[in-house]
Design a protein around this motif. Structure first.
Motif, PDB file in Angstrom:
ATOM      1  N   VAL A  31      41.227  35.988  46.318  1.00  0.00           N
ATOM      2  CA  VAL A  31      41.172  35.503  44.933  1.00  0.00           C
ATOM      3  C   VAL A  31      42.468  34.812  44.520  1.00  0.00           C
ATOM      4  CG1 VAL A  31      39.469  37.223  44.231  1.00  0.00           C
ATOM      5  CG2 VAL A  31      41.917  37.729  43.950  1.00  0.00           C
ATOM      6  N   ASP A  32      43.544  35.034  45.256  1.00  0.00           N
ATOM      7  CA  ASP A  32      44.832  34.415  44.937  1.00  0.00           C
ATOM      8  C   ASP A  32      45.061  33.087  45.658  1.00  0.00           C
ATOM      9  OD1 ASP A  32      45.558  36.411  43.204  1.00  0.00           O
ATOM     10  OD2 ASP A  32      46.926  37.419  44.573  1.00  0.00           O
ATOM     11  N   LEU A  33      44.217  32.768  46.617  1.00  0.00           N
ATOM     12  CA  LEU A  33      44.467  31.610  47.459  1.00  0.00           C
ATOM     13  C   LEU A  33      43.947  30.312  46.841  1.00  0.00           C
ATOM     14  CD1 LEU A  33      43.452  33.111  50.926  1.00  0.00           C
ATOM     15  CD2 LEU A  33      45.735  32.979  49.916  1.00  0.00           C
ATOM     16  N   ALA A  34      44.611  29.219  47.185  1.00  0.00           N
ATOM     17  CA  ALA A  34      44.087  27.895  46.860  1.00  0.00           C
ATOM     18  C   ALA A  34      42.841  27.688  47.709  1.00  0.00           C
ATOM     19  CB  ALA A  34      45.134  26.837  47.156  1.00  0.00           C
ATOM     20  N   GLN A  35      41.697  27.404  47.077  1.00  0.00           N
ATOM     21  CA  GLN A  35      40.442  27.327  47.815  1.00  0.00           C
ATOM     22  C   GLN A  35      39.369  26.657  46.967  1.00  0.00           C
ATOM     23  OE1 GLN A  35      38.000  30.945  47.829  1.00  0.00           O
ATOM     24  NE2 GLN A  35      39.803  32.025  47.046  1.00  0.00           N
ATOM     25  N   ASP A  36      38.324  26.224  47.604  1.00  0.00           N
ATOM     26  CA  ASP A  36      37.132  25.687  46.951  1.00  0.00           C
ATOM     27  C   ASP A  36      37.470  24.699  45.834  1.00  0.00           C
ATOM     28  OD1 ASP A  36      34.448  25.336  46.541  1.00  0.00           O
ATOM     29  OD2 ASP A  36      34.193  27.087  45.272  1.00  0.00           O
ATOM     30  N   GLY A  37      38.403  23.800  46.123  1.00  0.00           N
ATOM     31  CA  GLY A  37      38.786  22.795  45.145  1.00  0.00           C
ATOM     32  C   GLY A  37      39.835  23.242  44.152  1.00  0.00           C
ATOM     33  N   VAL A  38      40.271  24.518  44.230  1.00  0.00           N
ATOM     34  CA  VAL A  38      41.347  25.027  43.382  1.00  0.00           C
ATOM     35  C   VAL A  38      42.655  24.794  44.127  1.00  0.00           C
ATOM     36  CG1 VAL A  38      42.315  27.028  42.209  1.00  0.00           C
ATOM     37  CG2 VAL A  38      39.834  26.763  42.383  1.00  0.00           C
ATOM     38  N   ALA A  39      43.489  23.939  43.592  1.00  0.00           N
ATOM     39  CA  ALA A  39      44.645  23.466  44.360  1.00  0.00           C
ATOM     40  C   ALA A  39      45.808  24.442  44.382  1.00  0.00           C
ATOM     41  CB  ALA A  39      45.118  22.121  43.801  1.00  0.00           C
ATOM     42  N   GLU A  40      45.926  25.277  43.359  1.00  0.00           N
ATOM     43  CA  GLU A  40      47.109  26.116  43.245  1.00  0.00           C
ATOM     44  C   GLU A  40      46.789  27.585  43.520  1.00  0.00           C
ATOM     45  OE1 GLU A  40      50.108  24.953  42.843  1.00  0.00           O
ATOM     46  OE2 GLU A  40      49.350  22.903  42.685  1.00  0.00           O
ATOM     47  N   ARG A  64      34.689  42.558  62.035  1.00  0.00           N
ATOM     48  CA  ARG A  64      33.908  41.354  62.300  1.00  0.00           C
ATOM     49  C   ARG A  64      34.666  40.067  61.998  1.00  0.00           C
ATOM     50  NH1 ARG A  64      29.043  41.000  58.932  1.00  0.00           N
ATOM     51  NH2 ARG A  64      30.418  41.774  57.295  1.00  0.00           N
ATOM     52  N   MET A  65      35.705  40.159  61.155  1.00  0.00           N
ATOM     53  CA  MET A  65      36.393  38.966  60.666  1.00  0.00           C
ATOM     54  C   MET A  65      37.837  38.914  61.163  1.00  0.00           C
ATOM     55  SD  MET A  65      35.232  39.273  56.693  1.00  0.00           S
ATOM     56  CE  MET A  65      33.768  40.241  56.315  1.00  0.00           C
ATOM     57  N   ARG A  66      38.362  37.697  61.172  1.00  0.00           N
ATOM     58  CA  ARG A  66      39.778  37.507  61.501  1.00  0.00           C
ATOM     59  C   ARG A  66      40.369  36.539  60.474  1.00  0.00           C
ATOM     60  NH1 ARG A  66      40.487  36.993  67.469  1.00  0.00           N
ATOM     61  NH2 ARG A  66      40.680  39.260  67.291  1.00  0.00           N
ATOM     62  N   ARG A  67      41.565  36.861  60.043  1.00  0.00           N
ATOM     63  CA  ARG A  67      42.214  36.033  59.028  1.00  0.00           C
ATOM     64  C   ARG A  67      42.665  34.701  59.611  1.00  0.00           C
ATOM     65  NH1 ARG A  67      47.732  37.595  55.643  1.00  0.00           N
ATOM     66  NH2 ARG A  67      48.223  35.452  55.002  1.00  0.00           N
ATOM     67  N   TYR A  68      42.093  33.641  59.074  1.00  0.00           N
ATOM     68  CA  TYR A  68      42.482  32.266  59.403  1.00  0.00           C
ATOM     69  C   TYR A  68      42.532  31.505  58.086  1.00  0.00           C
ATOM     70  CZ  TYR A  68      41.329  32.929  64.408  1.00  0.00           C
ATOM     71  OH  TYR A  68      41.279  33.343  65.721  1.00  0.00           O
ATOM     72  N   ASP A  69      43.702  31.369  57.505  1.00  0.00           N
ATOM     73  CA  ASP A  69      43.797  30.705  56.208  1.00  0.00           C
ATOM     74  C   ASP A  69      43.442  29.224  56.283  1.00  0.00           C
ATOM     75  OD1 ASP A  69      44.477  33.095  55.117  1.00  0.00           O
ATOM     76  OD2 ASP A  69      46.560  32.580  54.645  1.00  0.00           O
ATOM     77  N   ALA A  70      43.461  28.652  57.473  1.00  0.00           N
ATOM     78  CA  ALA A  70      43.106  27.235  57.619  1.00  0.00           C
ATOM     79  C   ALA A  70      41.672  26.964  57.176  1.00  0.00           C
ATOM     80  CB  ALA A  70      43.288  26.792  59.065  1.00  0.00           C
ATOM     81  N   VAL A  71      40.821  27.976  57.183  1.00  0.00           N
ATOM     82  CA  VAL A  71      39.426  27.768  56.788  1.00  0.00           C
ATOM     83  C   VAL A  71      39.307  27.306  55.335  1.00  0.00           C
ATOM     84  CG1 VAL A  71      38.943  30.137  56.013  1.00  0.00           C
ATOM     85  CG2 VAL A  71      37.109  28.760  57.028  1.00  0.00           C
ATOM     86  N   PHE A  72      40.289  27.674  54.512  1.00  0.00           N
ATOM     87  CA  PHE A  72      40.247  27.307  53.097  1.00  0.00           C
ATOM     88  C   PHE A  72      40.590  25.841  52.852  1.00  0.00           C
ATOM     89  CE2 PHE A  72      41.379  31.888  53.148  1.00  0.00           C
ATOM     90  CZ  PHE A  72      40.181  32.358  52.643  1.00  0.00           C
ATOM     91  N   ASP A  73      41.041  25.169  53.899  1.00  0.00           N
ATOM     92  CA  ASP A  73      41.363  23.741  53.773  1.00  0.00           C
ATOM     93  C   ASP A  73      40.136  22.856  53.940  1.00  0.00           C
ATOM     94  OD1 ASP A  73      44.051  24.338  53.409  1.00  0.00           O
ATOM     95  OD2 ASP A  73      44.498  24.233  55.556  1.00  0.00           O
ATOM     96  N   PHE A  74      38.971  23.463  54.152  1.00  0.00           N
ATOM     97  CA  PHE A  74      37.743  22.704  54.390  1.00  0.00           C
ATOM     98  C   PHE A  74      36.683  23.032  53.347  1.00  0.00           C
ATOM     99  CE2 PHE A  74      39.962  22.766  58.372  1.00  0.00           C
ATOM    100  CZ  PHE A  74      39.677  21.560  58.971  1.00  0.00           C
ATOM    101  N   THR A  75      35.770  22.105  53.167  1.00  0.00           N
ATOM    102  CA  THR A  75      34.648  22.306  52.256  1.00  0.00           C
ATOM    103  C   THR A  75      33.359  21.948  52.984  1.00  0.00           C
ATOM    104  OG1 THR A  75      33.851  21.840  50.018  1.00  0.00           O
ATOM    105  CG2 THR A  75      34.662  19.970  51.281  1.00  0.00           C
ATOM    106  N   ALA A  76      32.257  22.540  52.531  1.00  0.00           N
ATOM    107  CA  ALA A  76      30.971  22.296  53.180  1.00  0.00           C
ATOM    108  C   ALA A  76      29.902  21.999  52.129  1.00  0.00           C
ATOM    109  CB  ALA A  76      30.565  23.509  54.020  1.00  0.00           C
TER     110      ALA A  76
END
Length: 236
Positions: free
Chosen positions: A190-199, A54-66
């Protein structure tokens, strides 16, 4: 020790950054408005940090917030530019997302997607204890562990993995009741920079060595109502 809800976090768009809440209604689906939208590509697959049926890897999604506006409208912005915030359904937002993803995508509500299931991975509500988060930061160096785990509910606990002992049991949270169903398997997210976690981090390797890549618990709503920060948590 009296258990209480320490924090609530909702993710209006799957895999994007989320929003802290003081109160949230719980429906049969989970937190009201949680992962009600996703970025969907031309094949109907929705953006995530991994590939599946059902899913496809797009790391660009982690550059956005909602976040959810006062009128219930879902608003999306790049982490780097809050002034570029646009509402779900705005063609300009789809153009921005398509440019960032490098392919044609659009933001869609769950009801418009043809793939079976919903925008959740395997469970409706994720829950983790404060003692587990402290263990993850102390033993694995997983700073901002709650954000990396994308936990909906953080409960004050005195022992690491205490919430795992609630498996199969009913948990009363204020006027709501949930059933604790299963541990949550973890992936590279869990290793990715995301949700306001920069590193980025090396959280997953430690989880693989010590926890079979599982941390936090999935819960299913049983008695509906609202959950508030500070609500008492009773395990039955």
């Amino acid at each position: 020790m009296t258990l209480t809800i320490e924090s609530i976090r909702r993710y209006p768009v799957k895999s994007m950054g989320g929003e802290a809440l003081e109160r949230v209604p719980i429906t049969s689906r989970g937190l009201e408005g949680d992962r009600g939208w996703a970025v969907v590509d031309a094949d109907g697959k929705f953006a995530s940090g991994k590939n599946s049926t059902r899913m496809r890897r797009y790391d660009a999604v982690f550059d956005f917030t909602a976040r959810t506006g006062s009128d219930g409208e879902v608003l999306v912005a790049p982490h780097a530019d809050a002034s570029a915030e646009r509402a779900a359904g705005d063609p300009a937002l789809n153009a921005t997302l398509s440019d960032a993803f490098g392919t044609a995508v659009s933001l869609e509500q769950e009801s418009y997607v043809t793939l079976p299931g919903n925008f959740f991975d395997e469970g409706a509500i994720s829950l983790v204890g404060t003692a587990t988060l402290e263990w993850a930061e102390r033993e694995l160096g997983a700073t901002t562990a709650a954000r990396r785990l994308r936990a909906n509910l953080v409960v004050s606990t005195s022992e690491p993995f205490e919430e795992e002992t609630w498996l199969g049991r009913r948990v009363r949270i204020g006027e709501v009741e949930v059933v604790v169903e299963k541990p949550i398997p973890r992936c590279r997210m869990v290793d990715l920079a995301q949700d306001g976690v920069a590193e980025p981090a090396k959280f997953l390797k430690g989880l693989a060595a010590t926890r079979e890549m599982r941390l936090a618990m999935y819960c299913r709503p049983k008695l509906l109502g609202s959950i508030r920060v500070g609500d008492r948590v009773e395990v039955r």
